[in-house]
Design a protein around this motif. Structure first.
Motif, mmCIF file in Angstrom:
data_model
loop_
_atom_site.group_PDB
_atom_site.id
_atom_site.type_symbol
_atom_site.label_atom_id
_atom_site.label_comp_id
_atom_site.label_asym_id
_atom_site.label_seq_id
_atom_site.Cartn_x
_atom_site.Cartn_y
_atom_site.Cartn_z
ATOM 1 N N TRP A 273 29.113 16.419 32.377
ATOM 2 C CA TRP A 273 29.431 17.393 31.334
ATOM 3 C C TRP A 273 29.387 16.741 29.947
ATOM 4 O O TRP A 273 28.915 17.340 28.975
ATOM 5 N N VAL A 274 29.888 15.502 29.861
ATOM 6 C CA VAL A 274 29.854 14.789 28.578
ATOM 7 C C VAL A 274 28.409 14.600 28.121
ATOM 8 O O VAL A 274 28.081 14.803 26.941
ATOM 9 N N ILE A 276 25.805 16.466 28.916
ATOM 10 C CA ILE A 276 25.277 17.780 28.549
ATOM 11 C C ILE A 276 25.733 18.167 27.141
ATOM 12 O O ILE A 276 24.939 18.632 26.301
ATOM 13 N N LEU A 277 27.031 17.986 26.863
ATOM 14 C CA LEU A 277 27.562 18.334 25.540
ATOM 15 C C LEU A 277 26.977 17.441 24.455
ATOM 16 O O LEU A 277 26.667 17.909 23.350
ATOM 17 N N ALA A 280 23.437 18.748 23.780
ATOM 18 C CA ALA A 280 23.435 20.052 23.119
ATOM 19 C C ALA A 280 23.878 19.944 21.667
ATOM 20 O O ALA A 280 23.262 20.528 20.762
ATOM 21 N N LEU A 281 24.950 19.180 21.420
ATOM 22 C CA LEU A 281 25.479 19.080 20.058
ATOM 23 C C LEU A 281 24.479 18.419 19.113
ATOM 24 O O LEU A 281 24.428 18.757 17.927
ATOM 25 N N ALA A 416 20.697 16.548 31.252
ATOM 26 C CA ALA A 416 21.066 16.459 29.837
ATOM 27 C C ALA A 416 19.838 16.649 28.948
ATOM 28 O O ALA A 416 19.906 17.321 27.907
ATOM 29 N N THR A 419 18.891 20.230 28.769
ATOM 30 C CA THR A 419 19.847 20.909 27.884
ATOM 31 C C THR A 419 19.466 20.701 26.419
ATOM 32 O O THR A 419 19.536 21.636 25.603
ATOM 33 N N GLN A 420 19.064 19.470 26.084
ATOM 34 C CA GLN A 420 18.690 19.172 24.711
ATOM 35 C C GLN A 420 17.518 20.022 24.253
ATOM 36 O O GLN A 420 17.505 20.555 23.141
ATOM 37 N N PHE A 449 29.524 23.347 14.080
ATOM 38 C CA PHE A 449 29.141 22.532 15.235
ATOM 39 C C PHE A 449 29.250 21.039 14.916
ATOM 40 O O PHE A 449 29.605 20.235 15.790
ATOM 41 N N SER A 453 31.478 18.368 16.905
ATOM 42 C CA SER A 453 30.954 17.109 17.430
ATOM 43 C C SER A 453 31.903 15.951 17.132
ATOM 44 O O SER A 453 32.009 15.007 17.927
ATOM 45 N N PHE A 456 34.610 16.163 19.690
ATOM 46 C CA PHE A 456 34.028 15.779 20.979
ATOM 47 C C PHE A 456 33.976 14.261 21.134
ATOM 48 O O PHE A 456 34.346 13.713 22.178
#
Length: 487
Positions: A273-274, A276-277, A280-281, A416, A419-420, A449, A453, A456
């Motif tokens: 999950w980290v 992926i985030l 995305a961010l 990941a 996702t990017q 966002f 970040s 995050f």
């Protein structure tokens, strides 16, 4: 394997110096990043001419531009499993072949739909290269230098973007316009695509000469070959110990699949999950808006259309120089501190742009900014590029290549990476509609966002500086490293 060996100190595999051979193979692998940047940017110089050639409306033109991103997401998704089964090098060769075929097909396209098909095919190569290069570099680079070598991927990307802009401008200038006939009776815009075949050939040749990743070799029982790669290229002083560490980290692995990513936290392992985030961010900060839709910004601050290439070139040069700064600092400062600086800087820069555009006059392409807000917007845009290119641009790729445990690295990096690319597609396709609401609204969203970040990184992102890939199982997603046995 005694830990009291006087030559090796405590027995940990160590590296006395950076072997020039590992730099060479990292540069060769990063050529995929050059094609990544070139392929995604080359269409910008050809879009108006091909739109006229095929009589396209704005919707179909937009899809022709962004279609490569769809292929990129698919290529990134499958690259991990393919590289686990067939090896990192073979997937690089496949990516080079896709780049080559796409370049020829796009340049010789007879209609918009086959152009889109060729662009999607090239996108598959972009997605694969975006995943394989950072994974490969992370697996051959010594931990002490992994950040610098991993940052070569982003440097190659920005060099590819610059090369595409430069070649587009040269070809259009020689022909007298992108729609004008150049060599062999072929319009300049078609040559813009065709010329990509040259670096694609070099990438394929380089890939064929690369040694396979030692971790892939150990996982497939090719220990002698892995020993040669570790000794000749990475400069390991205790090859046997290093192989034993790799075997230990892989001993529970039978065959890596996406099922290995599953966990109790919303269906996936926390570190996945980290990743992926993080991916995305990087895109949700809005960097591609600056590069894909900069014309409105430059015109709003008083630049005329003839200066568009100059301003784009300046931005590209700033991007390259800032990325070089990141390469110098990443292994000294660490990943998390640099990302925190980047998050803070991009938040302030985007907020300044949003505030400046609240004073804008007109709308659409006719928008303009009075002094001093035009200067504020110009400074904000370039500051944003500097903060992004020194931090989130290269470090995201470095961390994705190194943060996952060995037995899930390829699959987690694929998820990941996909996702990017999906986030890239989302930002690129929604900006025109958001800008109709107002540029203040658009840049405010990206600023939010950027602020997210920062939180995050503080709350979830682990530091990976100096940690061996075999020890990544001990990472804590809350920003520290869990104590493992014997620590």
């Amino acid at each position: 394997m005694s830990s009291s060996d006087p030559q090796h100190g405590d027995g940990a595999a160590s590296v006395q110096r950076l072997n020039p051979k590992v730099v060479a193979i990292s540069v060769a692998a990063a050529v995929g990043g050059f094609l990544f940047g070139f392929d995604t940017s080359v269409i910008n110089g050809a879009v108006d001419a091909l739109s006229e050639e095929f009589t396209l409306g704005s919707g179909l033109t937009g899809f022709a531009v962004s279609s490569a991103l769809v292929g990129s997401a698919v290529g990134a998704w499958f690259a991990g499993s393919l590289s686990s089964r067939y090896g990192r090098v073979k997937v690089m060769v496949i990516a080079a072949t896709l780049f080559f075929v796409s370049a020829l097909g796009s340049g010789l396209a007879t209609g918009v739909w086959d152009l889109i098909a060729w662009r999607v095919l090239g996108g598959l190569g972009v997605g694969a290269a975006s995943i394989i290069a950072p994974a490969y570099i992370a697996e051959v680079a010594p931990a002490k230098y992994r950040g610098r070598l991993g940052s070569l991927q982003q440097l190659s990307i920005v060099l590819g973007i610059f090369a595409a802009l430069l070649s587009n401008a040269v070809l259009a200038n020689v022909a007298g316009g992108a729609s004008s006939t150049l060599w062999l009776g072929v319009p300049a815009w078609r040559w813009m695509f065709l010329i990509e075949a040259i670096p694609a050939v070099f990438y394929g040749v380089f890939a064929l000469k690369l040694p396979e990743s030692p971790r892939f070799l150990v996982a497939n029982g090719k220990l002698d070959e892995a020993s040669r790669v570790l000794y000749r290229f990475t400069g390991e002083l205790d090859v046997n110990l290093k192989i034993e560490q790799i075997r230990s980290s892989l001993e529970r692995e039978q065959r890596e699949t996406l099922r290995d990513l599953l966990g109790n936290r919303f269906g996936l392992r926390p570190i996945v999950w980290v990743g992926i985030l993080l991916a995305a961010l990087q895109q949700l900060l809005g960097i591609n808006v600056i590069f894909y839709y900069s014309t409105t910004l430059w015109q709003s601050v008083g630049f005329d259309e003839s200066q568009a290439f100059l301003t784009s070139t300046i931005t590209s040069v700033i991007n390259i120089l800032a990325t070089i700064v990141a390469i110098v600092l990443v292994d000294r400062v660490g990943r998390r501190p640099m990302l925190l600086i980047g998050s803070g800087g991009t938040t302030i820069s985007l907020a300044a742009m949003a505030f400046a555009f609240s004073f804008a006059e007109g709308s659409g392409e006719a928008v303009s900014l009075p002094d001093p807000w035009s200067t504020v917007a110009l400074i904000g845009a370039n500051a944003f590029v500097v903060f992004f290119a020194t931090t989130w641009g290269p470090i995201m790729w470095v961390m994705l290549g190194e943060m996952f445990p060995n037995r899930i690295r390829a699959s987690a990096l694929a998820v990941a990476g996909a996702t990017q690319w999906l986030a890239n597609f989302l930002v690129s396709t929604t900006f025109p509609a958001m800008s109709q609401i107002g540029l203040t609204f658009s840049y405010s969203i990206y600023a939010v966002f950027a602020a997210i970040s920062f939180v995050f990184v503080v709350r979830l992102l682990p530091e990976t500086k100096g940690i061996e890939l075999e020890d990544m199982d001990d990472l804590d997603v809350r920003g520290s490293r869990r104590a493992g046995p014997g620590s």
